[in-house]
Design a protein around this motif. Sequence first.
Motif, PDB file in Angstrom:
ATOM      1  N   GLN A 105       2.797   5.656  10.858  1.00 45.81           N
ATOM      2  CA  GLN A 105       1.636   6.084  10.061  1.00 45.81           C
ATOM      3  C   GLN A 105       0.833   4.882   9.567  1.00 45.81           C
ATOM      4  OE1 GLN A 105       4.793   7.174   9.698  1.00 45.81           O
ATOM      5  NE2 GLN A 105       4.896   9.062   8.509  1.00 45.81           N
ATOM      6  N   ALA A 106       1.560   3.908   8.980  1.00 49.42           N
ATOM      7  CA  ALA A 106       0.865   2.744   8.417  1.00 49.42           C
ATOM      8  C   ALA A 106       0.206   1.924   9.534  1.00 49.42           C
ATOM      9  CB  ALA A 106       1.848   1.886   7.625  1.00 49.42           C
ATOM     10  N   GLU A 120       2.055  -7.448   6.742  1.00 44.71           N
ATOM     11  CA  GLU A 120       3.232  -7.172   7.570  1.00 44.71           C
ATOM     12  C   GLU A 120       3.671  -5.742   7.291  1.00 44.71           C
ATOM     13  OE1 GLU A 120       4.857 -10.644   6.211  1.00 44.71           O
ATOM     14  OE2 GLU A 120       5.449  -9.837   4.294  1.00 44.71           O
ATOM     15  N   VAL A 121       4.180  -5.111   8.345  1.00 43.00           N
ATOM     16  CA  VAL A 121       4.538  -3.701   8.255  1.00 43.00           C
ATOM     17  C   VAL A 121       5.778  -3.476   9.120  1.00 43.00           C
ATOM     18  CG1 VAL A 121       2.821  -3.172  10.093  1.00 43.00           C
ATOM     19  CG2 VAL A 121       3.650  -1.333   8.647  1.00 43.00           C
ATOM     20  N   TYR A 130       0.522  13.542  -1.873  1.00 45.66           N
ATOM     21  CA  TYR A 130      -0.917  13.317  -1.636  1.00 45.66           C
ATOM     22  C   TYR A 130      -1.206  12.680  -0.282  1.00 45.66           C
ATOM     23  CZ  TYR A 130      -1.600  14.597  -6.468  1.00 45.66           C
ATOM     24  OH  TYR A 130      -1.640  15.306  -7.642  1.00 45.66           O
ATOM     25  N   SER A 163      -0.886   2.918  12.350  1.00 40.08           N
ATOM     26  CA  SER A 163      -2.063   3.659  12.817  1.00 40.08           C
ATOM     27  C   SER A 163      -3.245   3.489  11.838  1.00 40.08           C
ATOM     28  CB  SER A 163      -1.670   5.131  12.976  1.00 40.08           C
ATOM     29  OG  SER A 163      -2.790   5.933  13.081  1.00 40.08           O
ATOM     30  N   LEU A 214       0.876  -1.183   0.000  1.00 38.12           N
ATOM     31  CA  LEU A 214       0.000   0.000   0.000  1.00 38.12           C
ATOM     32  C   LEU A 214       0.900   1.216   0.000  1.00 38.12           C
ATOM     33  CD1 LEU A 214      -2.629   1.684   0.588  1.00 38.12           C
ATOM     34  CD2 LEU A 214      -2.273   1.160   3.002  1.00 38.12           C
ATOM     35  N   LYS A 232      -6.763   1.628  12.630  1.00 37.26           N
ATOM     36  CA  LYS A 232      -8.026   2.364  12.402  1.00 37.26           C
ATOM     37  C   LYS A 232      -9.015   1.526  11.572  1.00 37.26           C
ATOM     38  CE  LYS A 232      -9.411   6.639  10.123  1.00 37.26           C
ATOM     39  NZ  LYS A 232      -8.994   7.945   9.616  1.00 37.26           N
ATOM     40  N   ASN A 265       7.028   1.980  11.266  1.00 39.30           N
ATOM     41  CA  ASN A 265       6.147   2.730  10.355  1.00 39.30           C
ATOM     42  C   ASN A 265       4.855   3.118  11.088  1.00 39.30           C
ATOM     43  OD1 ASN A 265       4.666   3.773   8.253  1.00 39.30           O
ATOM     44  ND2 ASN A 265       5.235   2.174   6.791  1.00 39.30           N
ATOM     45  N   ALA A 316      -4.283  13.040   3.240  1.00 43.28           N
ATOM     46  CA  ALA A 316      -5.543  13.582   2.710  1.00 43.28           C
ATOM     47  C   ALA A 316      -6.607  12.495   2.607  1.00 43.28           C
ATOM     48  CB  ALA A 316      -5.298  14.211   1.342  1.00 43.28           C
ATOM     49  N   PHE A 365      -6.468   5.713   3.377  1.00 44.06           N
ATOM     50  CA  PHE A 365      -7.629   5.183   4.091  1.00 44.06           C
ATOM     51  C   PHE A 365      -8.685   4.671   3.104  1.00 44.06           C
ATOM     52  CE2 PHE A 365     -11.860   5.937   6.017  1.00 44.06           C
ATOM     53  CZ  PHE A 365     -11.783   5.003   7.040  1.00 44.06           C
TER      54      PHE A 365
HETATM   55  C1  COA Z   1       0.934   4.742   5.094  1.00 46.90           C
HETATM   56  C2  COA Z   1       0.311   5.567   3.978  1.00 46.90           C
HETATM   57  C3  COA Z   1      -0.179   4.622   2.877  1.00 46.90           C
HETATM   58  C4  COA Z   1      -0.878   6.352   4.522  1.00 46.90           C
HETATM   59  O1  COA Z   1      -1.548   6.980   3.440  1.00 46.90           O
HETATM   60  P1  COA Z   1      -2.205   8.430   3.581  1.00 46.90           P
HETATM   61  O2  COA Z   1      -3.010   8.676   2.358  1.00 46.90           O
HETATM   62  O3  COA Z   1      -1.163   9.423   3.907  1.00 46.90           O
HETATM   63  O4  COA Z   1      -3.131   8.190   4.873  1.00 46.90           O
HETATM   64  P2  COA Z   1      -4.516   8.918   5.212  1.00 46.90           P
HETATM   65  O5  COA Z   1      -4.396  10.369   4.924  1.00 46.90           O
HETATM   66  O6  COA Z   1      -5.596   8.184   4.518  1.00 46.90           O
HETATM   67  O7  COA Z   1      -4.608   8.702   6.781  1.00 46.90           O
HETATM   68  C5  COA Z   1      -5.296   7.591   7.298  1.00 46.90           C
HETATM   69  C6  COA Z   1      -4.743   7.236   8.663  1.00 46.90           C
HETATM   70  O8  COA Z   1      -3.374   6.875   8.553  1.00 46.90           O
HETATM   71  C7  COA Z   1      -2.687   7.309   9.728  1.00 46.90           C
HETATM   72  N1  COA Z   1      -1.740   8.360   9.364  1.00 46.90           N
HETATM   73  C8  COA Z   1      -1.571   8.931   8.150  1.00 46.90           C
HETATM   74  N2  COA Z   1      -0.588   9.863   8.196  1.00 46.90           N
HETATM   75  C9  COA Z   1      -0.141   9.873   9.471  1.00 46.90           C
HETATM   76  C10 COA Z   1       0.883  10.597  10.156  1.00 46.90           C
HETATM   77  N3  COA Z   1       1.657  11.502   9.511  1.00 46.90           N
HETATM   78  N4  COA Z   1       1.095  10.338  11.471  1.00 46.90           N
HETATM   79  C11 COA Z   1       0.357   9.411  12.128  1.00 46.90           C
HETATM   80  N5  COA Z   1      -0.649   8.691  11.522  1.00 46.90           N
HETATM   81  C12 COA Z   1      -0.870   8.925  10.217  1.00 46.90           C
HETATM   82  C13 COA Z   1      -3.747   7.840  10.658  1.00 46.90           C
HETATM   83  O9  COA Z   1      -4.302   6.767  11.379  1.00 46.90           O
HETATM   84  C14 COA Z   1      -4.771   8.345   9.662  1.00 46.90           C
HETATM   85  O10 COA Z   1      -6.053   8.454  10.228  1.00 46.90           O
HETATM   86  P3  COA Z   1      -6.504   9.873  10.888  1.00 46.90           P
HETATM   87  O11 COA Z   1      -6.432  10.853   9.769  1.00 46.90           O
HETATM   88  O12 COA Z   1      -7.881   9.583  11.363  1.00 46.90           O
HETATM   89  O13 COA Z   1      -5.491  10.154  11.959  1.00 46.90           O
HETATM   90  C15 COA Z   1       1.340   6.590   3.401  1.00 46.90           C
HETATM   91  O14 COA Z   1       1.920   7.304   4.473  1.00 46.90           O
HETATM   92  C16 COA Z   1       2.468   5.974   2.572  1.00 46.90           C
HETATM   93  O15 COA Z   1       2.306   5.730   1.378  1.00 46.90           O
HETATM   94  N6  COA Z   1       3.633   5.758   3.190  1.00 46.90           N
HETATM   95  C17 COA Z   1       4.805   5.223   2.469  1.00 46.90           C
HETATM   96  C18 COA Z   1       4.583   3.791   2.038  1.00 46.90           C
HETATM   97  C19 COA Z   1       4.243   2.913   3.218  1.00 46.90           C
HETATM   98  O16 COA Z   1       4.832   3.006   4.265  1.00 46.90           O
HETATM   99  N7  COA Z   1       3.255   2.019   3.010  1.00 46.90           N
HETATM  100  C20 COA Z   1       2.834   1.063   4.006  1.00 46.90           C
HETATM  101  C21 COA Z   1       3.638  -0.165   3.860  1.00 46.90           C
HETATM  102  S1  COA Z   1       3.079  -1.448   4.944  1.00 46.90           S
END
Ligand code: COA
Length: 146
Positions: A112-113, A105-106, A77, A115, A71, A119, A110, A80, A84
């Motif tokens: 952000q992921a 697996e993550v 982007y 979290s 993912l 969720k 990480n 935003a 999710f």
């Molecule tokens: C992980 C990832 C896919 C999240 O995508 P995103 O579009 O930025 O996420 P969203 O805006 O939809 O946020 C959804 C939830 O993710 C989490 N999240 C997103 N950004 C975050 C941040 N900077 N800090 C903490 N939590 C965060 C929160 O739970 C958030 O929910 P909330 O808005 O209610 O707090 C993105 O950061 C990414 O592509 N990261 C690099 C690649 C990666 O690590 N992929 C996962 C591999 S397992």
Amino acid sequence: MRYRAAVSDDLNPLFQLEQQLFSSENYPVSRRMFKYHLEHNFILLAENESQEIVGYILALRRKTWAKIYSLGVSSKYRGAGVGFVLLKEMLEYLHHQDKKRVVLEVRIDNKQAISLYAKCGFKKLKISPSFYKDGCDALIMQRLEK
Ligand SMILES: CC(C)(COP(=O)(O)OP(=O)(O)OC[C@H]1O[C@@H](n2cnc3c(N)ncnc32)[C@H](O)[C@@H]1OP(=O)(O)O)[C@@H](O)C(=O)NCCC(=O)NCCS
């Protein structure tokens, strides 16, 4: 933002996005493997107004369960809601495919992921030590539907 299933013509832009998202120690999907996944698994894309692919999610289908294999959202982007929506739509699709167990697996660092997965109902299952090439542990997460 538009969300749609990936097709074979998406191979090159998908591979380009993957190279931006994941460095070599994080096991990026190769071009050859994307070709395979486009034929055998399910990839959902997020596309901006200029029809550029800015995010994707890939799920592997097993007989009774599924695995979120990858993912990612382009850095411009993030934050935003794109990640999710991709995950939510994929879980909806897997629900209709009768996959009641979904695993992933993550990297343990990480936040952000992890979290995002929490969720969407994923629970911590176990740790896979030194799973990544730089020695980082992987957290295995699971989502079960009754
Ligand atoms: C992980 C990832 C896919 C999240 O995508 P995103 O579009 O930025 O996420 P969203 O805006 O939809 O946020 C959804 C939830 O993710 C989490 N999240 C997103 N950004 C975050 C941040 N900077 N800090 C903490 N939590 C965060 C929160 O739970 C958030 O929910 P909330 O808005 O209610 O707090 C993105 O950061 C990414 O592509 N990261 C690099 C690649 C990666 O690590 N992929 C996962 C591999 S397992």
